[in-house]
Design a protein around this motif. Structure first.
Motif, PDB file in Angstrom:
ATOM      1  N   PRO A 207     -32.820  42.900 -19.552  1.00 52.26           N
ATOM      2  CA  PRO A 207     -33.992  42.382 -18.866  1.00 52.26           C
ATOM      3  C   PRO A 207     -34.251  40.894 -19.292  1.00 52.26           C
ATOM      4  O   PRO A 207     -35.190  40.319 -18.683  1.00 52.26           O
ATOM      5  N   GLU A 208     -33.437  40.096 -19.926  1.00 55.10           N
ATOM      6  CA  GLU A 208     -33.665  38.806 -20.382  1.00 55.10           C
ATOM      7  C   GLU A 208     -33.678  38.007 -19.015  1.00 55.10           C
ATOM      8  O   GLU A 208     -34.315  36.908 -19.136  1.00 55.10           O
ATOM      9  N   GLY A 209     -32.732  38.042 -18.121  1.00 54.47           N
ATOM     10  CA  GLY A 209     -32.622  36.850 -17.169  1.00 54.47           C
ATOM     11  C   GLY A 209     -31.995  35.788 -17.780  1.00 54.47           C
ATOM     12  O   GLY A 209     -31.477  35.771 -19.086  1.00 54.47           O
ATOM     13  N   GLU A 210     -31.923  34.631 -16.981  1.00 55.79           N
ATOM     14  CA  GLU A 210     -31.536  33.169 -17.473  1.00 55.79           C
ATOM     15  C   GLU A 210     -32.404  32.852 -18.253  1.00 55.79           C
ATOM     16  O   GLU A 210     -33.590  32.364 -17.948  1.00 55.79           O
ATOM     17  N   ARG A 211     -32.119  32.404 -19.784  1.00 57.20           N
ATOM     18  CA  ARG A 211     -33.264  31.850 -20.617  1.00 57.20           C
ATOM     19  C   ARG A 211     -33.314  30.575 -20.764  1.00 57.20           C
ATOM     20  O   ARG A 211     -32.168  29.918 -20.822  1.00 57.20           O
ATOM     21  N   VAL A 212     -34.368  29.804 -21.266  1.00 55.99           N
ATOM     22  CA  VAL A 212     -34.211  28.518 -21.811  1.00 55.99           C
ATOM     23  C   VAL A 212     -34.314  28.695 -23.295  1.00 55.99           C
ATOM     24  O   VAL A 212     -34.904  29.044 -23.820  1.00 55.99           O
ATOM     25  N   GLY A 213     -33.183  28.022 -23.788  1.00 61.54           N
ATOM     26  CA  GLY A 213     -32.814  27.906 -24.969  1.00 61.54           C
ATOM     27  C   GLY A 213     -32.157  29.222 -25.463  1.00 61.54           C
ATOM     28  O   GLY A 213     -32.459  30.344 -25.393  1.00 61.54           O
ATOM     29  N   ALA A 214     -30.755  28.967 -25.763  1.00 57.10           N
ATOM     30  CA  ALA A 214     -29.992  29.942 -25.983  1.00 57.10           C
ATOM     31  C   ALA A 214     -28.760  29.511 -27.028  1.00 57.10           C
ATOM     32  O   ALA A 214     -28.803  28.192 -27.339  1.00 57.10           O
ATOM     33  N   GLN A 215     -28.059  30.313 -27.595  1.00 53.64           N
ATOM     34  CA  GLN A 215     -26.968  30.162 -28.664  1.00 53.64           C
ATOM     35  C   GLN A 215     -25.874  29.149 -28.025  1.00 53.64           C
ATOM     36  O   GLN A 215     -25.643  29.539 -26.882  1.00 53.64           O
ATOM     37  N   ARG A 216     -25.504  28.048 -28.729  1.00 53.37           N
ATOM     38  CA  ARG A 216     -24.540  27.181 -28.172  1.00 53.37           C
ATOM     39  C   ARG A 216     -23.140  27.658 -28.806  1.00 53.37           C
ATOM     40  O   ARG A 216     -23.062  28.306 -30.279  1.00 53.37           O
ATOM     41  N   TYR A 217     -22.156  27.224 -28.231  1.00 55.16           N
ATOM     42  CA  TYR A 217     -20.677  27.472 -28.955  1.00 55.16           C
ATOM     43  C   TYR A 217     -20.041  25.926 -29.219  1.00 55.16           C
ATOM     44  O   TYR A 217     -20.655  25.078 -29.072  1.00 55.16           O
ATOM     45  N   THR A 218     -19.240  26.311 -30.222  1.00 58.72           N
ATOM     46  CA  THR A 218     -18.575  25.065 -30.735  1.00 58.72           C
ATOM     47  C   THR A 218     -16.996  25.143 -30.167  1.00 58.72           C
ATOM     48  O   THR A 218     -16.692  26.168 -29.661  1.00 58.72           O
ATOM     49  N   ALA A 219     -16.424  24.020 -30.273  1.00 58.76           N
ATOM     50  CA  ALA A 219     -15.299  23.976 -29.822  1.00 58.76           C
ATOM     51  C   ALA A 219     -13.909  25.058 -30.430  1.00 58.76           C
ATOM     52  O   ALA A 219     -13.213  25.446 -29.707  1.00 58.76           O
ATOM     53  N   ASP A 220     -14.103  25.652 -31.638  1.00 58.44           N
ATOM     54  CA  ASP A 220     -13.519  26.555 -32.342  1.00 58.44           C
ATOM     55  C   ASP A 220     -13.934  27.963 -31.797  1.00 58.44           C
ATOM     56  O   ASP A 220     -13.302  29.019 -32.337  1.00 58.44           O
ATOM     57  N   GLY A 221     -14.801  28.181 -30.993  1.00 60.70           N
ATOM     58  CA  GLY A 221     -15.344  29.328 -30.540  1.00 60.70           C
ATOM     59  C   GLY A 221     -16.320  30.076 -31.325  1.00 60.70           C
ATOM     60  O   GLY A 221     -16.895  31.198 -30.987  1.00 60.70           O
ATOM     61  N   ASP A 222     -16.903  29.232 -32.236  1.00 62.56           N
ATOM     62  CA  ASP A 222     -17.971  29.829 -33.153  1.00 62.56           C
ATOM     63  C   ASP A 222     -19.124  29.760 -32.306  1.00 62.56           C
ATOM     64  O   ASP A 222     -19.515  28.902 -31.482  1.00 62.56           O
ATOM     65  N   ILE A 223     -20.379  30.396 -33.067  1.00 61.70           N
ATOM     66  CA  ILE A 223     -21.688  30.379 -32.237  1.00 61.70           C
ATOM     67  C   ILE A 223     -22.572  29.747 -33.259  1.00 61.70           C
ATOM     68  O   ILE A 223     -22.514  29.934 -34.588  1.00 61.70           O
ATOM     69  N   GLU A 224     -23.323  28.454 -32.775  1.00 59.46           N
ATOM     70  CA  GLU A 224     -24.396  27.925 -33.461  1.00 59.46           C
ATOM     71  C   GLU A 224     -25.817  28.683 -33.382  1.00 59.46           C
ATOM     72  O   GLU A 224     -25.827  29.619 -32.576  1.00 59.46           O
ATOM     73  N   GLU A 225     -26.774  28.434 -33.998  1.00 64.62           N
ATOM     74  CA  GLU A 225     -27.863  28.795 -33.972  1.00 64.62           C
ATOM     75  C   GLU A 225     -28.608  28.525 -32.676  1.00 64.62           C
ATOM     76  O   GLU A 225     -28.270  27.449 -32.054  1.00 64.62           O
ATOM     77  N   ALA A 226     -29.289  29.269 -32.008  1.00 66.75           N
ATOM     78  CA  ALA A 226     -29.916  29.232 -30.742  1.00 66.75           C
ATOM     79  C   ALA A 226     -30.964  27.881 -30.689  1.00 66.75           C
ATOM     80  O   ALA A 226     -31.642  27.928 -31.601  1.00 66.75           O
ATOM     81  N   GLY A 227     -30.838  27.304 -29.666  1.00 69.65           N
ATOM     82  CA  GLY A 227     -31.717  25.906 -29.721  1.00 69.65           C
ATOM     83  C   GLY A 227     -33.056  26.255 -28.993  1.00 69.65           C
ATOM     84  O   GLY A 227     -32.928  27.407 -28.394  1.00 69.65           O
ATOM     85  N   GLY A 228     -33.881  25.392 -29.131  1.00 69.31           N
ATOM     86  CA  GLY A 228     -35.148  25.540 -28.568  1.00 69.31           C
ATOM     87  C   GLY A 228     -35.193  24.543 -27.064  1.00 69.31           C
ATOM     88  O   GLY A 228     -33.971  24.397 -26.612  1.00 69.31           O
ATOM     89  N   GLY A 229     -36.371  24.623 -26.524  1.00 69.75           N
ATOM     90  CA  GLY A 229     -36.474  24.024 -24.921  1.00 69.75           C
ATOM     91  C   GLY A 229     -36.676  22.455 -25.121  1.00 69.75           C
ATOM     92  O   GLY A 229     -37.214  22.074 -24.256  1.00 69.75           O
ATOM     93  N   GLY A 230     -36.207  21.876 -26.409  1.00 68.93           N
ATOM     94  CA  GLY A 230     -36.533  20.428 -26.315  1.00 68.93           C
ATOM     95  C   GLY A 230     -36.048  19.568 -25.365  1.00 68.93           C
ATOM     96  O   GLY A 230     -35.276  19.920 -24.456  1.00 68.93           O
ATOM     97  N   VAL A 231     -36.941  18.499 -25.018  1.00 68.52           N
ATOM     98  CA  VAL A 231     -36.398  17.672 -23.770  1.00 68.52           C
ATOM     99  C   VAL A 231     -36.375  16.242 -24.358  1.00 68.52           C
ATOM    100  O   VAL A 231     -37.284  15.809 -25.005  1.00 68.52           O
ATOM    101  N   PRO A 232     -35.190  15.640 -23.785  1.00 65.76           N
ATOM    102  CA  PRO A 232     -35.255  14.098 -24.173  1.00 65.76           C
ATOM    103  C   PRO A 232     -36.391  13.476 -23.929  1.00 65.76           C
ATOM    104  O   PRO A 232     -36.854  13.300 -22.862  1.00 65.76           O
ATOM    105  N   GLY A 233     -36.904  12.409 -24.549  1.00 67.54           N
ATOM    106  CA  GLY A 233     -37.706  11.590 -24.338  1.00 67.54           C
ATOM    107  C   GLY A 233     -39.276  12.053 -24.325  1.00 67.54           C
ATOM    108  O   GLY A 233     -39.934  11.468 -24.059  1.00 67.54           O
TER     109      GLY A 233
END
Length: 396
Positions: free
Chosen positions: A365-391
């Motif tokens: 049921p989730e659909g495409e979400r704003v704010g989701a987990q980030r990957y790193t170059a070694d394939g690990d998962i970082e904490e999910a980010g928020g919806g923060g906007v530059p500026g």
């Protein structure tokens, strides 16, 4: 045709990318356990099949790998979203309209969005439609629509190269790309920018995919562009963009505003993961890429160029799921699949033979979400980010 024609040089570049780039960290990153996937639901918008891909469009729901329901009443469907009431909102294109065609002659083609009731009596049916006429049946479609908390609908528009909001059939706001990009005399006669996606990061900031410029722009309502992903640095080669009646130096200043094709190349369906991170289907580079902003520059942090031993072929959607995996619509391989951060396929489904050209898929049921987990170059998962906007100091 949405894909356009690749030059020989781009094909060579694509092959190099396919052969030389794999899911980063595939040898070391752990898999994510998602179960057998037999009951998970995936909503799919299909551009269609047949010659030119602008016929036999459909929307269908997969439960596991079985089609639960399907509707095929439009030439093409694109972005799909399940609404809170269970109905489905979808961008579409259809030809053969006899009324409301001005300034074009009937029968005409229209585009916009439809609301589909999958539980309608007699089977799934379109119950609402907002549509406007377009000059051409191809490269003029509405590929994306979102419903905002304000009650407005937010649409991308390739006919007029803009994004706009509508309520009760009336336009309430719009941003024209000619405010930022060098425009031709009549944008309806040229596949100029091919704006193919718009996502609401919040109620005032919208992430826009400007396909033909190899760029994503963040548009603030009432202010214009406040951020550019893959900004033109003046040093990249513009030759791949001046093709198929796309970009051109219309004002004669010797410059074309477009990004480096090595970073993004005719991309689709970006997802805002959080401050300084986006996930993108990097279509003409035949990969999915996660870009992070580092020291003011957007750089690839994770890429996926093959899955299940098969090189990606013009993917057009990638969604970071709540379980930390990524759902990919691999358009020209005619498949949809889910991978772990290390690139391991945990679910895959070939698209139907009679409507094989999938545009977008969403896991329910989730659909495409704003704010989701980030990957790193070694394939690990970082904490999910928020919806923060530059500026935007007060936005979250």
């Amino acid at each position: 045709m949405d894909r356009g024609i690749r030059s020989t040089a781009l094909i060579v570049v694509g092959l190099v990318l396919v052969l030389g780039t794999v899911a980063v960290g595939a040898a070391t990153a752990p898999d994510t356990n998602v179960g057998d996937g037999s009951q998970q639901q995936t909503l799919v918008g299909s551009q269609g099949g047949d010659t030119g891909w602008h016929a036999d469009g459909s929307v269908y729901l997969l439960t596991g790998s079985e089609i639960t329901w399907r509707i095929d009443d439009a030439d093409s469907y694109f972005d799909v979203t399940r609404l809170p009431d269970g109905r489905v909102m979808a961008g579409f294109m259809h030809s053969g309209y006899e009324e409301g065609c001005a300034p074009y002659d009937p029968p005409c083609t229209k585009t916009g969005y439809r609301i589909i009731d999958p539980d309608a009596e007699g089977g799934p049916a379109t119950v609402e439609e907002f549509a406007f006429p377009v000059r051409y049946a191809t490269n003029s479609e509405t590929h994306d629509v979102e419903r905002l908390d304000s009650g407005e609908y937010l649409l991308s528009d390739m006919e007029h190269e803009r994004i706009f909001t509508v309520r009760d059939g009336a336009i309430t706001w719009q941003w024209n790309a000619s405010e930022f990009y060098d425009a031709p005399p009549d944008v309806t006669r040229r596949d100029w920018l091919h704006i193919n996606d718009v996502d609401a990061v919040n109620e005032t900031h919208y992430l826009v995919s400007v396909r033909n410029a190899n760029q994503l722009v963040l548009v603030e309502r009432g202010e214009g562009v406040v951020e550019v992903v893959n900004e033109d640095d003046g040093g990249s080669d513009d030759s791949c963009m001046v093709r198929d009646s796309q970009l051109k130096d219309f004002d004669g200043d010797g410059d074309i505003r477009c990004g480096d094709p090595a970073v993004l190349n005719h991309q689709h369906n970006p997802q805002w993961l959080g401050p300084d991170a986006v996930l993108v289907a990097d279509s003409d580079n035949d990969r999915v890429v996660e870009l992070h902003k580092v020291d003011g520059e957007w750089e690839p942090a994770w890429t996926l160029s093959r899955a299940g031993g098969v090189p990606l072929h013009w993917p057009r959607d990638a969604d970071r799921l709540e379980n930390g995996n990524t759902l990919v619509t691999d358009t020209l391989n005619k498949r949809i699949f889910e991978v772990t951060p290390n690139g391991t396929v945990v679910w895959s489904r070939q698209t139907p033979d009679d409507t094989p050209i999938a545009y977008e898929a969403e896991r329910l049921p989730e659909g495409e979400r704003v704010g989701a987990q980030r990957y790193t170059a070694d394939g690990d998962i970082e904490e999910a980010g928020g919806g923060g906007v530059p500026g935007c100091r007060c936005c979250s």
